[in-house]
Each structure stands twice: as structure tokens, then as C-alpha cells.
Write a protein that holds these residues in place. Structure first.
Motif, PDB file in Angstrom:
ATOM      1  N   PHE A  19      -4.176   4.153   2.611  1.00  0.00           N
ATOM      2  CA  PHE A  19      -2.802   3.660   2.511  1.00  0.00           C
ATOM      3  C   PHE A  19      -2.779   2.210   2.028  1.00  0.00           C
ATOM      4  N   LYS A  20      -3.771   1.428   2.431  1.00  0.00           N
ATOM      5  CA  LYS A  20      -3.867   0.048   1.948  1.00  0.00           C
ATOM      6  C   LYS A  20      -4.244   0.027   0.470  1.00  0.00           C
ATOM      7  N   LEU A  21      -5.205   0.871   0.088  1.00  0.00           N
ATOM      8  CA  LEU A  21      -5.636   0.919  -1.310  1.00  0.00           C
ATOM      9  C   LEU A  21      -4.503   1.364  -2.230  1.00  0.00           C
ATOM     10  N   ALA A  22      -3.666   2.266  -1.737  1.00  0.00           N
ATOM     11  CA  ALA A  22      -2.604   2.835  -2.570  1.00  0.00           C
ATOM     12  C   ALA A  22      -1.476   1.862  -2.850  1.00  0.00           C
ATOM     13  N   VAL A  23      -1.322   0.847  -2.005  1.00  0.00           N
ATOM     14  CA  VAL A  23      -0.172  -0.060  -2.166  1.00  0.00           C
ATOM     15  C   VAL A  23      -0.585  -1.502  -2.453  1.00  0.00           C
ATOM     16  N   THR A  24      -1.892  -1.728  -2.623  1.00  0.00           N
ATOM     17  CA  THR A  24      -2.367  -3.094  -2.865  1.00  0.00           C
ATOM     18  C   THR A  24      -3.047  -3.170  -4.218  1.00  0.00           C
ATOM     19  N   LEU A  59       7.278  -2.752  -2.923  1.00  0.00           N
ATOM     20  CA  LEU A  59       7.606  -1.972  -4.115  1.00  0.00           C
ATOM     21  C   LEU A  59       6.631  -0.816  -4.315  1.00  0.00           C
ATOM     22  N   GLU A  60       5.346  -1.078  -4.040  1.00  0.00           N
ATOM     23  CA  GLU A  60       4.337  -0.027  -4.186  1.00  0.00           C
ATOM     24  C   GLU A  60       4.535   1.068  -3.139  1.00  0.00           C
ATOM     25  N   ILE A  61       4.919   0.692  -1.931  1.00  0.00           N
ATOM     26  CA  ILE A  61       5.184   1.689  -0.882  1.00  0.00           C
ATOM     27  C   ILE A  61       6.324   2.597  -1.310  1.00  0.00           C
ATOM     28  N   GLY A 114      -5.790   9.620  -8.833  1.00  0.00           N
ATOM     29  CA  GLY A 114      -5.549   8.335  -8.191  1.00  0.00           C
ATOM     30  C   GLY A 114      -6.001   8.302  -6.747  1.00  0.00           C
ATOM     31  N   ALA A 115      -5.838   9.434  -6.040  1.00  0.00           N
ATOM     32  CA  ALA A 115      -6.273   9.506  -4.650  1.00  0.00           C
ATOM     33  C   ALA A 115      -7.796   9.530  -4.544  1.00  0.00           C
ATOM     34  N   LEU A 116      -8.455  10.208  -5.481  1.00  0.00           N
ATOM     35  CA  LEU A 116      -9.912  10.290  -5.464  1.00  0.00           C
ATOM     36  C   LEU A 116     -10.557   8.930  -5.737  1.00  0.00           C
ATOM     37  N   GLU A 117      -9.956   8.168  -6.630  1.00  0.00           N
ATOM     38  CA  GLU A 117     -10.565   6.921  -7.069  1.00  0.00           C
ATOM     39  C   GLU A 117      -9.706   5.714  -6.721  1.00  0.00           C
ATOM     40  N   ALA A 118      -9.077   5.757  -5.562  1.00  0.00           N
ATOM     41  CA  ALA A 118      -8.185   4.671  -5.155  1.00  0.00           C
ATOM     42  C   ALA A 118      -8.911   3.342  -5.054  1.00  0.00           C
ATOM     43  N   ASP A 119     -10.176   3.375  -4.646  1.00  0.00           N
ATOM     44  CA  ASP A 119     -10.910   2.124  -4.464  1.00  0.00           C
ATOM     45  C   ASP A 119     -11.420   1.544  -5.790  1.00  0.00           C
ATOM     46  N   ALA A 120     -11.198   2.269  -6.889  1.00  0.00           N
ATOM     47  CA  ALA A 120     -11.651   1.777  -8.186  1.00  0.00           C
ATOM     48  C   ALA A 120     -10.558   1.031  -8.922  1.00  0.00           C
TER      49      ALA A 120
END
Length: 263
Positions: free
Chosen positions: A150-155, A170-172, A256-262
Motif C-alpha cells: 500500500f505504501k509502494l502503490a501511493v508513494t 492523490l495517489e490513494i 504494477g502490483a507485481l513490480e511495485a517496488d521497481a
């Protein structure tokens, strides 16, 4: 449709909602209707077609096998591998394959005489599909990254802490609220609009040809019918395009979910 004074009354959204076949919950305004029947029919037709196509596979494929293999290759390579990537795409081919052909056939129902009802012109079915995809890519993110997803998806990466104060809300909103809404409403709105245009053309042509006594207006009605043929083929193109877009976005969200940390 015509009013008591003979004026033209255009079709409305309520005219697209046909009476229920089995109104077992009539007091709640629901039941088993034509739209649900179309969804069940699509599952049966897709299952029967692909089962028959691969029942006796041949090295030199026949027409049915060739069509089935071409459809599979399109989804596998053109959507799955190109979007998710060579490393991770294979486990997601069944979902993408089923999503594409399920949405495609239910859209095409709107162009088939006597059926003439795109299932996803009703918001409920489009919402249901979007919710399934929504739950899937969130589950993928949590499985691969844990609660940190959840942090990776909105930061966004590389953004200063000051800008994060503005960007994170805005990302949330964008990722967890707007994304599933637009995923469903884009499909529903285009199918509903096309369905209403066909209804409008048909009812308008009938009014001009049958109700009106002017030869000039009768001629206009014939032109409306001729123009509706062009709209029919345009709607066919949109039906196919929307199935592709819905599946493409599904692949993008999973990637995007698979590679969120990239990111």
C-alpha cells in the motif's frame, strides 16, 4: 415511439431494462433477466467453442482450431507477455484469456439480431468484473510485497517529502478509488451509448416511415436506416476495442502490483 399527439418520444435508459424472466425478488426490483441469461449463454458458448476447437488438435489446424489458437496467441503475446513481461506473464494467461473473450462475446451480443443486448450496458455486470480485477491485483500486491504494497502503490519514487504531502492523497484516490470506477464505467458507458444509439435510430426510423405521412419524412427515415448500418459496423469496432482495453488495463494493473517496488 410516439406520444398521444403524434410527436416523437426518444428512448431512454429505462427502456434498456427489460422485464425480468424470473422476478423472484420483485419487491427489490431484481431477478433473472435477459442480461443475466446473456452472461450464462456467453460462458456456455465460449466453453463449447474452445473445447471443440482443441478436442482433436492437428499439426495443420482446421479453421476452428486456427481461430482458437489465433485468439489465444493474441491474448498471450499481445497482452500478457508484452505488458506483464516475459518473466511473470505465464501464470496470468488464463485470467487474461478468460477476461478478453468473456467481455468480447458479451459486448458482441449487442450486435446479434434478436439478442441485441450487450451485457455490460448494465452497470452491475461491469462493476462485478471490475471488482474481481480490483481484488486480484491488490491480492497480488499483498502477496508479493506484504502490507508494504500500500505504501509502494501511493508513494512515487524520487519525490521530495514536501511533494509527497500533496501526491500521496492523490495517489490513494487515483489507485484505489478512481481506477476501479473508470475500469468499469468506461466499459459500461460505451456499451450503453451504442445500445441507445441503435434504439434511437430504430425508433426514429419507424416514426418517420410508419407514423409520418410526408413522403419527404419517409425518405429521411430510409436514410436513417442506411446510416444506422454504418453505425452498426462502428459499434462492432468499439465492442472489440473495449474488450481489448479492459483486458489491457487488467494486465497493466497486475504488472504494477507485481513490480511495485521497481517504480
Amino acid at each position: 415511439m410516439a406520444s398521444e399527439e403524434g410527436g416523437f418520444v426518444p428512448p431512454t435508459v429505462s427502456d434498456t431494462h427489460l422485464p425480468e424472466i424470473f422476478p423472484w425478488l420483485a419487491e427489490y426490483g431484481t431477478g433473472f433477466g435477459k442480461q443475466m441469461l446473456m452472461i450464462v449463454l456467453s460462458i456456455v458458448l465460449i466453453s463449447c467453442f474452445f473445447t471443440a476447437a482443441i478436442k482433436n488438435p492437428k499439426l495443420v489446424p482446421g479453421k476452428m482450431q486456427y481461430l482458437a489458437e489465433s485468439g489465444y496467441a493474441f491474448v498471450r503475446n499481445g497482452i500478457g507477455r508484452d505488458i506483464i513481461g516475459e518473466k511473470n506473464f505465464r501464470p496470468w494467461i488464463p485470467l487474461l484469456f478468460a477476461t478478453f473473450f468473456f467481455v468480447l462475446l458479451n459486448n458482441l451480443f449487442g450486435a446479434i439480431p434478436f439478442l441485441q443486448l450487450p451485457s455490460f450496458s448494465h452497470a452491475g455486470s461491469a462493476y462485478a468484473m471490475a471488482i474481481i480485477i480490483y481484488g486480484t491485483w491488490i491480492a497480488v500486491g499483498l502477496k508479493n510485497h506484504g502490507i508494504r504494497y500500500f505504501k509502494l502503490a501511493v508513494t512515487p519514487a524520487g519525490v521530495s517529502p514536501v511533494m509527497l504531502i500533496l501526491l500521496v492523497p492523490l495517489e490513494i484516490i487515483s489507485n484505489f478509488i478512481v481506477r476501479p470506477l473508470t475500469h468499469s464505467l468506461r466499459l459500461m458507458a460505451t456499451m450503453l451509448a451504442g445500445h441507445i444509439i441503435v434504439m434511437l435510430a430504430a425508433s426514429g426510423a419507424r416514426h418517420l416511415i410508419v407514423v409520418q405521412e410526408s413522403l419527404a419524412l419517409n425518405g429521411v427515415g430510409v436514410l436513417v436506416i442506411a446510416g444506422s448500418v454504418a453505425m452498426y459496423f462502428l459499434e462492432l469496432l468499439i465492442m472489440v476495442l473495449q474488450a481489448f482495453v479492459f483486458t489491457l488495463l487488467t494486465a497493466i494493473y497486475i504488472q504494477g502490483a507485481l513490480e511495485a517496488d521497481a517504480h
